[in-house]
Structures are given as C-alpha cells and as structure tokens.
Design a protein around this motif. Structure first.
Motif, PDB file in Angstrom:
ATOM      1  N   ARG A  77       3.695  24.866  -7.569  1.00  0.00           N
ATOM      2  CA  ARG A  77       4.122  24.785  -8.600  1.00  0.00           C
ATOM      3  C   ARG A  77       4.443  25.367 -10.513  1.00  0.00           C
ATOM      4  NH1 ARG A  77       1.827  19.639  -7.868  1.00  0.00           N
ATOM      5  NH2 ARG A  77       0.654  18.995  -5.974  1.00  0.00           N
ATOM      6  N   THR A 131       7.901  12.496  -3.671  1.00  0.00           N
ATOM      7  CA  THR A 131       6.340  12.674  -3.617  1.00  0.00           C
ATOM      8  C   THR A 131       5.713  11.582  -3.585  1.00  0.00           C
ATOM      9  OG1 THR A 131       4.594  11.968  -5.483  1.00  0.00           O
ATOM     10  CG2 THR A 131       6.749  11.183  -6.114  1.00  0.00           C
ATOM     11  N   MET A 132       4.658  12.164  -2.413  1.00  0.00           N
ATOM     12  CA  MET A 132       3.552  11.224  -1.406  1.00  0.00           C
ATOM     13  C   MET A 132       2.950   9.932  -2.620  1.00  0.00           C
ATOM     14  SD  MET A 132       0.334  12.835  -0.892  1.00  0.00           S
ATOM     15  CE  MET A 132      -0.393  11.286  -0.826  1.00  0.00           C
ATOM     16  N   ASP A 133       2.898  10.674  -4.492  1.00  0.00           N
ATOM     17  CA  ASP A 133       2.470   9.763  -5.006  1.00  0.00           C
ATOM     18  C   ASP A 133       3.254   8.559  -4.991  1.00  0.00           C
ATOM     19  OD1 ASP A 133       0.190  11.745  -5.342  1.00  0.00           O
ATOM     20  OD2 ASP A 133       0.839  12.504  -6.780  1.00  0.00           O
ATOM     21  N   MET A 175      -4.905  11.236  -1.403  1.00  0.00           N
ATOM     22  CA  MET A 175      -4.460  11.397  -2.041  1.00  0.00           C
ATOM     23  C   MET A 175      -3.815  10.183  -3.358  1.00  0.00           C
ATOM     24  SD  MET A 175      -3.174  14.664  -1.295  1.00  0.00           S
ATOM     25  CE  MET A 175      -4.021  17.059  -1.426  1.00  0.00           C
ATOM     26  N   GLY A 176      -3.063  11.394  -4.048  1.00  0.00           N
ATOM     27  CA  GLY A 176      -2.309  10.026  -5.186  1.00  0.00           C
ATOM     28  C   GLY A 176      -2.142   9.992  -6.337  1.00  0.00           C
ATOM     29  N   ARG A 177      -2.612  11.254  -6.677  1.00  0.00           N
ATOM     30  CA  ARG A 177      -2.793  11.439  -8.171  1.00  0.00           C
ATOM     31  C   ARG A 177      -4.023  10.497  -8.859  1.00  0.00           C
ATOM     32  NH1 ARG A 177       0.034  16.836 -10.165  1.00  0.00           N
ATOM     33  NH2 ARG A 177       1.814  15.372 -10.922  1.00  0.00           N
ATOM     34  N   GLU A 227      -8.262   9.979  -5.284  1.00  0.00           N
ATOM     35  CA  GLU A 227      -9.017  10.783  -5.176  1.00  0.00           C
ATOM     36  C   GLU A 227      -9.522  10.580  -6.768  1.00  0.00           C
ATOM     37  OE1 GLU A 227      -6.166  14.462  -4.801  1.00  0.00           O
ATOM     38  OE2 GLU A 227      -4.778  13.355  -5.441  1.00  0.00           O
ATOM     39  N   LEU A 248      -7.212  17.673  -8.751  1.00  0.00           N
ATOM     40  CA  LEU A 248      -8.352  16.950  -8.335  1.00  0.00           C
ATOM     41  C   LEU A 248      -9.257  17.555  -6.785  1.00  0.00           C
ATOM     42  CD1 LEU A 248      -6.169  14.085  -8.273  1.00  0.00           C
ATOM     43  CD2 LEU A 248      -7.746  13.881 -10.668  1.00  0.00           C
ATOM     44  N   HIS A 276      -4.316  16.664   2.458  1.00  0.00           N
ATOM     45  CA  HIS A 276      -3.521  18.033   2.530  1.00  0.00           C
ATOM     46  C   HIS A 276      -2.791  17.092   4.120  1.00  0.00           C
ATOM     47  CE1 HIS A 276      -4.490  20.023  -0.974  1.00  0.00           C
ATOM     48  NE2 HIS A 276      -3.188  20.073  -0.903  1.00  0.00           N
ATOM     49  N   ARG A 279       0.406  15.405   3.847  1.00  0.00           N
ATOM     50  CA  ARG A 279       1.326  15.833   3.324  1.00  0.00           C
ATOM     51  C   ARG A 279       2.306  15.962   4.423  1.00  0.00           C
ATOM     52  NH1 ARG A 279      -0.093  17.531  -1.976  1.00  0.00           N
ATOM     53  NH2 ARG A 279       0.759  19.964  -1.817  1.00  0.00           N
TER      54      ARG A 279
HETATM   55  O1  F6P Z   1       1.203  15.093  -6.058  1.00  0.00           O
HETATM   56  C1  F6P Z   1       1.185  15.065  -5.159  1.00  0.00           C
HETATM   57  C2  F6P Z   1      -0.243  15.640  -4.404  1.00  0.00           C
HETATM   58  O2  F6P Z   1       0.046  15.550  -3.255  1.00  0.00           O
HETATM   59  C3  F6P Z   1      -1.503  15.095  -5.649  1.00  0.00           C
HETATM   60  O3  F6P Z   1      -0.918  13.344  -4.137  1.00  0.00           O
HETATM   61  C4  F6P Z   1      -2.465  15.621  -5.333  1.00  0.00           C
HETATM   62  O4  F6P Z   1      -3.385  15.439  -5.883  1.00  0.00           O
HETATM   63  C5  F6P Z   1      -1.593  17.262  -5.427  1.00  0.00           C
HETATM   64  O5  F6P Z   1      -0.119  16.808  -4.684  1.00  0.00           O
HETATM   65  C6  F6P Z   1      -2.298  18.179  -4.391  1.00  0.00           C
HETATM   66  O6  F6P Z   1      -1.926  19.239  -4.962  1.00  0.00           O
HETATM   67  P1  F6P Z   1      -2.304  20.505  -4.090  1.00  0.00           P
HETATM   68  O7  F6P Z   1      -1.274  20.218  -2.733  1.00  0.00           O
HETATM   69  O8  F6P Z   1      -1.914  21.790  -5.028  1.00  0.00           O
HETATM   70  O9  F6P Z   1      -3.292  20.845  -3.602  1.00  0.00           O
END
Ligand code: F6P
Length: 355
Positions: A77, A131-133, A175-177, A227, A248, A276, A279
């Motif tokens: 990131r 993006t999974m979101d 998840m989903g921000r 989340e 989150l 995760h 993902r």
């Molecule tokens: O943006 C994708 C995502 O999976 C969000 O849904 C989640 O809030 C975030 O990434 C988690 O991020 P990290 O992998 O840095 O913990």
C-alpha cells in the motif's frame, strides 16, 4: 496495432491483492509479447517503482497463472506521494529502466497515483481496475469481487448449517471497506435475514425484530455485516493508512453486533469474521475471464499509445475511460439495491430449511 514505438512495458499490482490479478498480468504479458514488446514486473506495487526493483516477465512466467490467487508480482500500500522524493524516484525508474509504458493494476488508491502521474508529469500509464470491494464507479465490475462474494456465500451457508443444529443466530462479518457490495451480494445470495451495510447506520431494533421473526420461523437466523458499519452512539478510534483510509481490522464489528443482538433478542448469537480468506484462492470463472480481458485491453491501449486511461467493463464491453474519471468517485450501494434488499429481508415465515 501501432506497436512500433513500444519496446519495454512495466506492470505493477498495488493495494490489497485479489483473485483475478494473475489472469490480468498474464493477459497483458501475452498480448504484448505477440508484438515483440518486453515486459518487466515491478516488485510490490509503487514500492518497486520508487526503489527501481523489477524482474523480467516472460510468456513462460505467466503461462500457468490464470487459475492462481494473489499476484505473482507482490503488492503493497505504498504511496509515492507520501514518501520523501517518491514521485521523482518513480520518474527516475521510468528513465533508468527505459520504460515506454507502465500498466498499474489497482483500486482507487493505486489508480489515483497513476492518474496524478499522468496529469502532473505525463508519465505513460494505463490503469487496470481490481478490488474485491467493487467500489470503482467507472466500471460495472472489478475482478476480485465475484470470488470474494462467492467465498463469503459459502461461509454464510456453512454458518447457517451449524446455526440450525444449535438453534443459534449466526453473524458473518465480511470485508468491503466503505462500500457494502460484498455484504449486499453475500446477503442476497445466501438468503440472509438481515444485512448491515456501511451506507446506512445499523437500526438495532429493526435488526432484532427481523432476526427474532426469522428465528421463530426457522430455528436459526443469519446476519451478514460489512466491516465498516457504524452502530448508533458508538465512537471508534480510527487508524489511517498512507492513503488516508481507515484501517478496519480492529473495529470489532462482529463482536459489537453480536453483543447488541444478544441484548435485544435474548437469543444466543455466534459470529465469524471471514477477513482475508475472501482475498485468497483460485479466481472464479467470471474473475478469470474479466481479468484476462482487461489485461489484454490494457496491453492494446499501451500499444496504441492511449495513455492516461483505465480499462473499464461497461455492459459486456471492455473500454477505456480516463483515469481521472475512473478515480473521481467511490461507487457505493445505491437506493435501488437497498430497496431490493429491504424487500427480501422483510419476508419471513416457515421455509423448508428447518430440521
Ligand atoms: O480494499 C480491499 C480490502 O480487502 C478491504 O475490503 C479491506 O478493508 C482492506 O482491503 C484490508 O486491507 P489489508 O489487507 O491491508 O488488511
């Protein structure tokens, strides 16, 4: 295809990984190789561009990755705009590695950087949305979303099985921000009795009433929660990442909703956080095909010198849209979807699920 000026193209994947990245990398590399263009894989997103770290990426390297989760390039990131001299270093890497183009695969953060590099410095970038979101507004779908929601539906149905055996209410946090697409699709596809989305504050009384009704009819009830939902009257300490987005992971939505539900309903509630797991794993058919198509199209935009664009899925076509437009606005769950959800979760009564 006007490939005459293009000799070397770099690819990077930034932000959270998701299934579909490898098919996209494969699509781009194979298409560019057909025109005799050499590819480099930048290591771990924008960090690789800042540090000038790259590896050769040949058709042989990508031959078998279409069904593989994650990203073979690694990701981070990292935000060059938040690093001392970061943007200058990115520009130097372009020169040092003699890059004619960069294909950046990412969500709003990664593509936001790509957009700025194009508008401010005219660096030849092309974006691929992932993006999974599923929260990028310029494209109908992003790869990663279908797999993430499919995995979550499976988890939800497993929870319902054990919930029914024990006569418990089950709650799944996904998840989903700040967009509720994963929770919405998971809830709809798993037939959840209540879905909590970040687009509106949780109405605990309404949730409790629906959960009680579902439990009375079916001896279990299923709640899916995103989340980032807020419970009324609660203030949560916020931690931000390099892009200014809330991290989150420590919000504890599942625990807080479980507590509120137990208090309001008097029923036994258990929760699970899928995190995760959503993902990882093999991309679904949809994500393999979408990833492949947008990867190939990104290569074709590079070959045509059509920089400053992102490849979008519009209807069933993959088309270029400007990176500026692509990163202007987040796509959140709108009223039409909320209405559909409310209609379906308002239904109760006996179903053949009860043992
Ligand atoms: O943006 C994708 C995502 O999976 C969000 O849904 C989640 O809030 C975030 O990434 C988690 O991020 P990290 O992998 O840095 O913990």
């Amino acid at each position: 295809m006007a490939a005459k000026n293009l000799k070397r193209v770099a690819l990077l994947t930034g932000g959270g990984d998701c299934p579909g990245l490898n098919p996209a990398i494969r699509g781009a590399v194979l298409r560019l190789a057909q025109e005799g263009v050499e590819c480099l894989g930048m290591r771990e997103g924008w960090r690789g561009m800042i540090e000038g770290k790259a590896d050769p990426l040949t058709p042989a390297d990508v031959a078998w990755i279409v069904g593989k989760g994650g990203t073979i390039l690694g990701t981070s990131r990292t935000n060059p705009y938040k690093k001392e001299g970061g943007v200058e270093k990115v520009a130097e890497t372009f020169k040092k590695l003699e890059l004619d183009a960069l294909i950046a695969m990412g969500g709003e953060d990664t593509l936001g950087v790509a957009s700025k590099l194009w508008t401010e410095r005219k660096l030849p970038v092309i974006g691929v949305p992932k993006t999974m979101d599923n929260d990028l507004s310029a494209t109908d779908y992003t790869f990663g979303f279908d797999t993430a929601a499919t995995v979550a539906v499976d988890a939800a149905e497993r929870l319902r099985d054990t919930g029914l055996s024990h006569r418990r209410v089950m709650l799944l946090e996904v998840m989903g921000r700040h967009a509720g697409w994963v929770a919405l699709f998971t809830g709809l596809a798993a037939g959840a009795d209540y879905v909590c989305l970040p687009e509106r504050p949780v109405d605990v009384k309404d949730m409790a009433a629906k959960v009680k009704a579902a439990f009375a009819a079916r001896k279990t009830a299923l709640v899916v929660a995103s989340e980032a939902v807020d419970l009324p009257g609660e203030t949560v300490k916020k931690e931000l990442d390099e892009f200014g987005h809330e991290v989150l992971k420590s919000r504890g939505v599942a625990e807080r909703l479980t507590e509120a539900l137990e208090k309001e309903t008097g029923l036994e509630v258990r929760s699970a956080v899928i995190g995760h797991i959503q993902r990882g794993g093999a991309p679904t058919l949809f994500d393999r095909i979408l990833g492949t198509r947008v990867g190939v199209k990104a290569a074709e935009l590079a070959l045509a010198g059509d920089f400053g664009n992102m490849v979008a899925l519009k209807g069933n076509a993959v088309v270029p849209v400007s990176l500026k437009e692509a990163t202007a606005k987040l796509k959140t769950v709108d009223k039409e979807w909320l209405d559909l959800l409310d209609r379906l979760t308002a239904i109760s009564g006996k179903t053949p699920v009860a043992a």
